[in-house]
Design an enzyme around this catalytic site. Structure first.
Site, PDB file in Angstrom:
ATOM      1  N   HIS A 233       0.793  -1.236   0.000  1.00 56.43           N
ATOM      2  CA  HIS A 233       0.000   0.000   0.000  1.00 56.43           C
ATOM      3  C   HIS A 233       0.824   1.284   0.000  1.00 56.43           C
ATOM      4  CE1 HIS A 233       0.963  -0.070   4.281  1.00 56.43           C
ATOM      5  NE2 HIS A 233       0.553   1.179   4.356  1.00 56.43           N
TER       6      HIS A 233
HETATM    7  C1  UD1 Z   1      -2.119   5.716   5.890  1.00 56.67           C
HETATM    8  C2  UD1 Z   1      -0.784   6.151   6.517  1.00 56.67           C
HETATM    9  C3  UD1 Z   1       0.237   5.025   6.371  1.00 56.67           C
HETATM   10  C4  UD1 Z   1      -0.312   3.737   6.941  1.00 56.67           C
HETATM   11  C5  UD1 Z   1      -1.634   3.413   6.279  1.00 56.67           C
HETATM   12  C6  UD1 Z   1      -2.244   2.149   6.829  1.00 56.67           C
HETATM   13  C7  UD1 Z   1      -0.272   8.560   6.336  1.00 56.67           C
HETATM   14  C8  UD1 Z   1       0.605   9.546   5.690  1.00 56.67           C
HETATM   15  N1  UD1 Z   1      -0.235   7.320   5.828  1.00 56.67           N
HETATM   16  O1  UD1 Z   1      -1.902   5.524   4.506  1.00 56.67           O
HETATM   17  O2  UD1 Z   1       1.415   5.369   7.076  1.00 56.67           O
HETATM   18  O3  UD1 Z   1       0.624   2.701   6.717  1.00 56.67           O
HETATM   19  O4  UD1 Z   1      -2.540   4.503   6.503  1.00 56.67           O
HETATM   20  O5  UD1 Z   1      -3.419   1.834   6.161  1.00 56.67           O
HETATM   21  O6  UD1 Z   1      -0.973   8.887   7.266  1.00 56.67           O
HETATM   22  N2  UD1 Z   1      -9.404   5.020   2.027  1.00 56.67           N
HETATM   23  C9  UD1 Z   1     -10.589   4.327   2.031  1.00 56.67           C
HETATM   24  N3  UD1 Z   1     -11.129   3.992   3.226  1.00 56.67           N
HETATM   25  C10 UD1 Z   1     -10.535   4.289   4.416  1.00 56.67           C
HETATM   26  C11 UD1 Z   1      -9.329   4.988   4.400  1.00 56.67           C
HETATM   27  C12 UD1 Z   1      -8.763   5.334   3.202  1.00 56.67           C
HETATM   28  O7  UD1 Z   1     -11.152   4.030   0.984  1.00 56.67           O
HETATM   29  O8  UD1 Z   1     -11.095   3.937   5.469  1.00 56.67           O
HETATM   30  C13 UD1 Z   1      -8.801   5.363   0.711  1.00 56.67           C
HETATM   31  C14 UD1 Z   1      -9.103   6.757   0.277  1.00 56.67           C
HETATM   32  O9  UD1 Z   1      -9.281   6.744  -1.095  1.00 56.67           O
HETATM   33  C15 UD1 Z   1      -7.834   7.518   0.601  1.00 56.67           C
HETATM   34  C16 UD1 Z   1      -6.765   6.445   0.420  1.00 56.67           C
HETATM   35  O10 UD1 Z   1      -7.392   5.228   0.818  1.00 56.67           O
HETATM   36  O11 UD1 Z   1      -7.658   8.604  -0.209  1.00 56.67           O
HETATM   37  C17 UD1 Z   1      -5.540   6.656   1.237  1.00 56.67           C
HETATM   38  O12 UD1 Z   1      -5.868   6.871   2.621  1.00 56.67           O
HETATM   39  P1  UD1 Z   1      -4.891   7.745   3.563  1.00 56.67           P
HETATM   40  O13 UD1 Z   1      -5.362   7.684   4.978  1.00 56.67           O
HETATM   41  O14 UD1 Z   1      -4.678   9.074   2.962  1.00 56.67           O
HETATM   42  O15 UD1 Z   1      -3.501   7.017   3.425  1.00 56.67           O
HETATM   43  P2  UD1 Z   1      -3.126   5.480   3.485  1.00 56.67           P
HETATM   44  O16 UD1 Z   1      -2.574   5.104   2.170  1.00 56.67           O
HETATM   45  O17 UD1 Z   1      -4.234   4.671   4.059  1.00 56.67           O
END
Ligand code: UD1
Length: 378
Positions: free
Chosen positions: A217
């Site tokens: 991821h």
């Molecule tokens: C975040 C953390 C990362 C961690 C990871 C675990 C930061 C900078 N990154 O990355 O260190 O390893 O979480 O999962 O904080 N989304 C969903 N549902 C959710 C959450 C996210 O669909 O419940 C999707 C959204 O499209 C979002 C994307 O995932 O834009 C990324 O989510 P985000 O929290 O920005 O970063 P992660 O890649 O999850």
């Protein structure tokens, strides 16, 4: 200062929930703390959020800021705006933040503006790679923190090199491993997870002789469609020899769809599924022949479980998993995955040993140190 000590605990993203569970328990057990659990809402899907509260028996958050997804600066700014009035109205004696996600840095910045003392759990880890958003978060949070709870010796050395006063650094062990040990007996056996996921009879039959577990991821691996395609093709190739469960993170799923890679996932030996709940994931890690990942937490969990781990990154902020544990860094070149898996299947891979203080009692040590810190401020 006298008890009860008001402590605000911040969580936002999936790995935070795993880390906070034993801390909440240890603070409550002491009887001298009045903890308040604040969820930023960075993660919100059931499988990225609520299922962890249920399985790890974390009390429901006292507050949920419901910030949701967005570009990092927007996410951080929104969390700060929402946290500020909470801290002003009901000022905590101490803020506890865990890990390195955007919620962690946002909370630390807000508390530091208000001169609220900050304790950082999992302090001092460094990948020395500023392309990683988490590395920037770690650097900022550690500069702002008053108490640094460290999981491995290297963390101490990194903090000292950054001029953190040694008396503020407490080597307490690893709360993520507290949770893994606490939950191990409840972990879901792999065959049950295959059934729940609707795996074909052929997959289940092959997997009974051994399987692998993969997750990816990191933006550096999954945001570039060419890289992502190469990695999925490499997993599909491995799955011809070793059936693989591939738990697909929402970021990765979104990028697979954007790049039109859904077909590449459809190899018979590759069981691509939604993100897994904690107990299913722990069970797969425990029972797998090999784990392929770019997750920080899984590098540590596989070391604690003694299961070989291949990390698809150029660096790691958790060097002890390589020096003492079962982890092997292979860089981001997909061509390296197959040969290393072959090697692990032939030799059994690295056995490793358990790092110092990864004994299931890190959160208890944190509670003791936090209380001493607060009494000392009286
Ligand atoms: C975040 C953390 C990362 C961690 C990871 C675990 C930061 C900078 N990154 O990355 O260190 O390893 O979480 O999962 O904080 N989304 C969903 N549902 C959710 C959450 C996210 O669909 O419940 C999707 C959204 O499209 C979002 C994307 O995932 O834009 C990324 O989510 P985000 O929290 O920005 O970063 P992660 O890649 O999850």
């Amino acid at each position: 200062m006298t008890p009860p000590f008001r402590v605000d605990l911040i969580v936002g993203a999936r790995p935070n929930f795993v880390k906070i569970a034993p801390i909440v328990r240890a603070l409550r057990a002491k009887g001298t703390f009045a903890p308040r659990l604040i969820h930023t809402g960075q993660h919100y899907d059931f499988l990225m959020d609520r299922v962890f509260f249920e399985e790890l028996r974390i009390p429901a958050p006292d507050v949920n800021l419901k910030i949701g997804s967005g570009p990092a600066s927007e996410q951080v700014a929104k969390i700060m705006l929402a946290l500020h009035p909470l801290f002003v109205e009901d000022r905590p004696h101490l803020l506890v933040v865990v890990g390195d996600v955007n919620s962690t840095v946002a909370a630390a910045l807000t508390a530091s503006c208000l001169r609220i003392p900050i304790a950082h759990v999992e302090a001092g880890l460094r990948s020395f790679d500023r392309e990683m958003p988490e590395e920037l978060n770690r650097l900022v949070v550690d500069q702002l923190s008053d108490l640094h709870f460290v999981t491995e010796k290297e963390g101490q050395a990194n903090l000292i090199a950054e001029r953190v006063a040694p008396e503020r650094i407490k080597f307490v062990g690893n709360v993520m491993i507290d949770t893994a040990y606490d939950a191990l007996e409840r972990a879901v056996p792999a065959p049950d997870t295959f059934a729940t996921l609707g795996a074909s009879a052929a997959f289940r039959e092959r997997a009974a002789n051994g399987f692998g577990f993969a997750t990816l991821h990191r933006p550096s691996n999954v945001d570039d469609p060419v890289k992502l395609k190469g990695l999925i093709q490499a997993l599909a190739k491995v799955s011809e020899k070793l059936p693989l469960v591939f738990a697909v993170h929402p970021r990765t799923r979104g990028n697979i769809e954007k790049a039109g890679l859904a077909e590449t996932l459809k190899a018979p030996g590759l069981l691509a599924c939604e993100p897994l709940a904690y107990l299913a994931s722990l069970g797969l890690m425990r029972d797998a022949k090999v784990v392929v990942t770019d997750s920080g937490g899984m590098q540590e969990e596989t070391t604690a479980l003694g299961v070989p781990c291949i990390t698809v990154r150029d660096n790691t902020e958790r060097p002890i998993t390589i020096e003492e544990g079962t982890n092997t860094l292979i860089g981001a070149d997909p061509a390296r995955i197959g040969p290393i898996v072959d090697d692990i299947l032939r030799t059994g891979g690295k056995r490793g040993r358990k790092p110092a203080l990864w004994d299931g009692k890190a959160a208890e040590r944190i509670a003791v140190e936090a209380e001493a810190f607060l009494r000392g401020r009286g």
